[in-house]
Design a protein around this motif. Structure first.
Motif, PDB file in Angstrom:
ATOM      1  N   GLY A  90      -1.993  -1.865  -3.740  1.00 55.21           N
ATOM      2  CA  GLY A  90      -2.648  -0.578  -3.481  1.00 55.21           C
ATOM      3  C   GLY A  90      -3.219  -0.344  -1.951  1.00 55.21           C
ATOM      4  O   GLY A  90      -3.226   0.679  -1.542  1.00 55.21           O
ATOM      5  N   GLY A  91      -3.556  -1.565  -1.240  1.00 51.53           N
ATOM      6  CA  GLY A  91      -3.914  -1.528   0.007  1.00 51.53           C
ATOM      7  C   GLY A  91      -5.041  -0.877  -0.022  1.00 51.53           C
ATOM      8  O   GLY A  91      -5.868  -0.317  -0.802  1.00 51.53           O
ATOM      9  N   SER A  92      -5.460  -0.298   1.520  1.00 52.18           N
ATOM     10  CA  SER A  92      -6.539   0.546   1.729  1.00 52.18           C
ATOM     11  C   SER A  92      -6.411   2.079   1.325  1.00 52.18           C
ATOM     12  O   SER A  92      -7.234   2.707   0.874  1.00 52.18           O
ATOM     13  CB  SER A  92      -6.693   0.722   3.281  1.00 52.18           C
ATOM     14  N   ALA A  93      -5.169   2.273   0.916  1.00 53.30           N
ATOM     15  CA  ALA A  93      -4.716   3.757   0.506  1.00 53.30           C
ATOM     16  C   ALA A  93      -5.407   3.695  -1.143  1.00 53.30           C
ATOM     17  O   ALA A  93      -5.891   5.148  -1.529  1.00 53.30           O
ATOM     18  CB  ALA A  93      -3.439   3.953   0.182  1.00 53.30           C
TER      19      ALA A  93
ATOM     20  N   SER B  75     -11.046   0.667   5.148  1.00 51.83           N
ATOM     21  CA  SER B  75     -10.260  -0.399   5.109  1.00 51.83           C
ATOM     22  C   SER B  75     -10.426  -1.013   3.681  1.00 51.83           C
ATOM     23  O   SER B  75     -11.814  -1.091   3.312  1.00 51.83           O
ATOM     24  CB  SER B  75     -10.238  -1.320   6.045  1.00 51.83           C
TER      25      SER B  75
ATOM     26  N   CYS C 234       2.842   2.372  -6.862  1.00 49.01           N
ATOM     27  CA  CYS C 234       3.023   0.708  -6.833  1.00 49.01           C
ATOM     28  C   CYS C 234       3.645   0.694  -8.260  1.00 49.01           C
ATOM     29  O   CYS C 234       4.729  -0.374  -8.708  1.00 49.01           O
ATOM     30  CB  CYS C 234       1.596   0.202  -6.668  1.00 49.01           C
TER      31      CYS C 234
ATOM     32  N   MET D 237      -2.066   5.423  -5.924  1.00 48.06           N
ATOM     33  CA  MET D 237      -1.208   4.049  -5.662  1.00 48.06           C
ATOM     34  C   MET D 237      -1.057   3.420  -6.928  1.00 48.06           C
ATOM     35  O   MET D 237       0.129   2.880  -6.882  1.00 48.06           O
ATOM     36  CB  MET D 237      -2.449   3.169  -4.757  1.00 48.06           C
TER      37      MET D 237
ATOM     38  N   GLU E 172       1.988  -8.925  -0.625  1.00 46.54           N
ATOM     39  CA  GLU E 172       0.844  -8.372  -0.648  1.00 46.54           C
ATOM     40  C   GLU E 172      -0.252  -9.579  -0.436  1.00 46.54           C
ATOM     41  O   GLU E 172      -0.442 -10.295  -1.160  1.00 46.54           O
ATOM     42  CB  GLU E 172       0.600  -7.561  -1.882  1.00 46.54           C
TER      43      GLU E 172
ATOM     44  N   GLY F  92       0.662  -1.062   0.039  1.00 45.43           N
ATOM     45  CA  GLY F  92      -0.066  -0.059  -0.020  1.00 45.43           C
ATOM     46  C   GLY F  92       0.886   1.082   0.093  1.00 45.43           C
ATOM     47  O   GLY F  92       2.000   1.306  -0.730  1.00 45.43           O
TER      48      GLY F  92
ATOM     49  N   GLY G 147      -0.540  -2.146   7.383  1.00 48.38           N
ATOM     50  CA  GLY G 147      -1.964  -1.566   7.774  1.00 48.38           C
ATOM     51  C   GLY G 147      -2.246  -1.525   8.992  1.00 48.38           C
ATOM     52  O   GLY G 147      -1.312  -2.488  10.213  1.00 48.38           O
TER      53      GLY G 147
END
Lengths: 489, 489
Positions: A58-61, A263, A187, A183, A52, A31, A239
């Motif tokens: 990308g994650g929560s972002a 999230s 990324c 992101m 990941e 993320g 996270g």
């Protein structure tokens, strides 16, 4: 076999049969923090492997508004172009206030001094910024503009201590959720620089040497535990813990009233747990961001929040997350936003807000809400009198938001518990130094272990002081430092 | 050589040169939890060695009021003799409310069901209880009586959910600080049963086996580190962390406003740190007991607390510690107790309370305090009108404490930050099961490690819900269980 692994118990190096993957720096989570750590570690010449848990980066972002809270050094190019100066000292003071009673002055200082350069760095990574300022009061830009007021800068008590400037810098993208663009770029940049990315890969446990140093990590890839050797270090960037109900109950029970986790689903606390298992200490674990987005339209900011005693309790022009914390703690979890016909509009996020009462007079509204006789009437009478004089001696709402509520019908929008789900994510996490090294109880770094983003307790560490962009600002800025530090071994 | 030891880093068994002391159960701390753990472990046939950092036994408990919060099962002999019934369900409900959003239902349940038997056990250990009830509202008995109202039992909202009964049981001793008598008896009993006591002995670090189990402890005795083998287990009972400024800053920064630690001086968090170093998890670390003792005389309870907006904010008949939390969080840290000439008296603990304003009229008082015009006058007018009708619709103060404030002169006693030092101790600590086993992040027990008292996060875990006697009740009750469990190996 796999049952043996737990984020709460490190795997000892003598129990590692063989190294399946070898790298210099292993990054857990792709993320905001993980991508920036990877970029910097690669730039420093380290081999980097990113693990990941989700199928995509990308994650929560990536689901967020994508705001990055930066300023200082006289102002970013965007702040200056819009006519705002932003001194490092004002920025620092704001960050310090925002950190609350547990503020970390060293972290605020290094951030305030380097945030403007960090913004330029983000641009250099390819994050697009249109460069334009969007006036008004927004949750995040609904346009492709770059700069917004994203916190409590213009609101009491912050405005008294630190000269206000807008600091929410958002990647260029039409509409909300510019975190996606941010992101994609970060990324993509990490991958372009040669970081190896393993998606759908769950970190199971840290690997420790006999002296307690972290030398690798066990990761489940394609259903099989793989032993990853990290010659220079492991960066935890996976996270917070808002999706781990058990951890929320134990550490941040006040957040239980918020039903909507902010999230992408994997803020399960496993990074924090791994850090603790290695002797790391987790701090400010009770703190969380919360919001009950009650605007836009910004006209609603001219309303007044009251509790079941008919009393106001905050300056309504403060950051919506600060207001949420105040709303959530009102007696009986009951609060309403009181508006008149002039300022009424349905809130953009919660269009179906419950309208608890409508009345042609304040007396009628008060009765419909079941409040004590005269309580709301007295509050409105005092507010209207003072607002018409452009002042709010009790709560210090800024004059630009002060307007007597006089145009019937009047209405009460319900922000009582249960009527509108609260949105939350956690702010507590591993204690780190400003380089990202995870610290033990004695304040000493654990060799080979780093953390950034909501795994760590960073710059934003007080729910009442949060401003949009602080978490991404912190994650990207301190993610970079953790990556550099890890690469140095 | 000794520099190598830290509560934050366990000593590995392979680094133990020789065992200097061998025992079945090692108890760290000879206060309320430690003494009761030692008694039960000895009764179960285990060898017991107690290591106390102070030169004398008793811990912080010996300086306390000595109240133990017990009831349920129809009532203790003392409750019943005074005419109070106390059902286990009412007791349980009260404990659950007192635990706040992070309440531990299992712990509240086992305590509610067994507290009455625990009281009999305390008597069996030789703790003297006169058996008499002292009516009224006190911080702790100033007489040698046994039973007092020691919490928020009769106050809203507790009184609505749980039928009130007084539950503060105090050892017989003239005057305050009956903790001295309680601890003399409990420590004496542990020694009489054959526990070996090492005073002036500082626990430096836990000793871990290769599998993570706790097998001993390193203790500094006479300036030399000694390796203590604990065949069956180690019980951490060394108190909270209120005297460790660094830990308070990181974990409970809201407590920084309280300048007076409620401690004999050794609540330095070392037990919690050792537990964390062994993989234990610490929870609710932000929570703390606080008080600004504003009564007796109890007539002051008939006053009203107001903030700088001239508004009340709590029912003043709630437990003084609950009120302290509300006072401390008022805007600007400013609050006053408003009284009239009829109820005025100097508070027993803070006789030199600052009298911020005196006036023949409410208008005069309001002006002297610099409050907005009409704000205090409106509050008093509403309060007086409703009090004269025996009701308090906004804050639900019980009728027996309601009396209009009408006899001039009127006065405002300052509870503004800085005027009166807050008293505090910490409530967060190691996560344990109801037998005292220290739990890791996954909720699994760490073999050989137990904790009780303020080292652990026990029954009292929410500052706003605390009642006098809860900490000693929890420490003695769960200390016993930890001792029994450790002795079972």
């Amino acid at each position: 076999m796999e049952q043996q692994f737990s984020p709460s118990r490190p795997c000892r190096i003598e129990d590692v049969a063989q190294w399946d993957i070898e790298t210099d720096v292993a990054v857990v989570g792709f993320g905001a923090a993980g991508s920036c750590a990877a970029i910097e570690a690669r730039k420093a010449g380290a081999e980097v492997a990113i693990f990941e848990v989700a199928a995509a980066p990308g994650g929560s972002a990536a689901l967020s508004g994508g705001e990055v809270y930066v300023g200082g050094s006289g102002g970013t190019s965007v702040q200056r172009a819009a006519g705002f100066e932003d001194s490092t000292e004002d920025f620092y003071k704001y960050l310090l206030m925002a950190g609350g009673p547990g503020a970390d002055a060293a972290r605020a200082r290094v951030y305030a001094e380097n945030a403007e350069a960090h913004f330029r760095w983000l641009q250099e990574q390819g994050v697009p910024y249109k460069g334009t300022f969007l006036p008004g009061k927004w949750l995040e830009p609904h346009t492709d503009d770059t700069l917004v007021w994203s916190g409590s800068e213009q609101a009491w008590p912050f405005s008294v201590e630190a000269r206000p400037a807008p600091r929410g810098h958002t990647a260029q993208q039409d509409g909300w959720s510019a975190g996606r663009t941010l992101m994609e770029k970060l990324c993509g940049r990490a991958e372009a620089l040669g970081a190896t990315v393993y998606c759908s890969s769950r970190a199971l446990a840290l690997v420790t040497a006999a002296d307690g140093a972290i030398v690798g990590i066990v990761v489940r890839i394609d259903g099989v535990p793989r032993y990853v050797r990290a010659r220079r270090g492991v960066v935890l960037a996976s996270g917070g813990f808002i999706t781990n109900r058990d951890m929320v109950e134990r550490y941040a029970p006040d957040a239980l009233v918020c039903e909507t986790p902010v999230s992408a689903g994997n803020d399960d606390g496993s990074g924090i747990r791994m850090g603790i298992s290695a002797g790391g200490t987790a701090i400010q674990m009770d703190q969380f961001f919360a919001t009950l987005p009650f605007f836009p339209p910004e006209s609603l900011v001219k309303g007044i929040f009251i509790n079941e005693r008919g009393e106001r309790f905050i300056n309504e022009d403060a950051y919506h997350g600060r207001i949420a914390h105040y709303v959530l703690r009102q007696p009986g979890g009951r609060a309403w936003l009181i508006v008149d016909d002039e300022i009424f509009g349905r809130p953009m996020i919660h269009r179906d807000v419950t309208i608890a009462a409508v009345g042609e007079s304040w007396e009628e509204l008060e009765q419909e809400l079941g409040l004590a006789e005269g309580s709301l009437q007295r509050t409105v009478e005092a507010f209207n009198r003072e607002a018409s004089e452009g002042r709010d001696p009790l709560f210090h709402k800024a004059a630009s938001w002060l307007r007597p509520l006089t145009k019937a019908p009047f209405a009460a929008l319900s922000y009582c518990r249960g009527d509108i789900p609260g949105h939350a994510f956690t702010l507590g996490g591993l204690s780190t130094d400003t380089e990202g090294a995870v610290l033990n109880e004695a304040g000493q770094p654990i060799p080979g272990l780093y953390a950034a983003g909501r795994c760590a307790c960073g710059l934003p560490r007080w729910g009442e002081g949060y401003s949009s962009g602080m978490s991404l600002g912190d994650s990207t800025f301190f993610g970079r430092r953790a990556g550099r530090r890890a690469a140095a071994g």
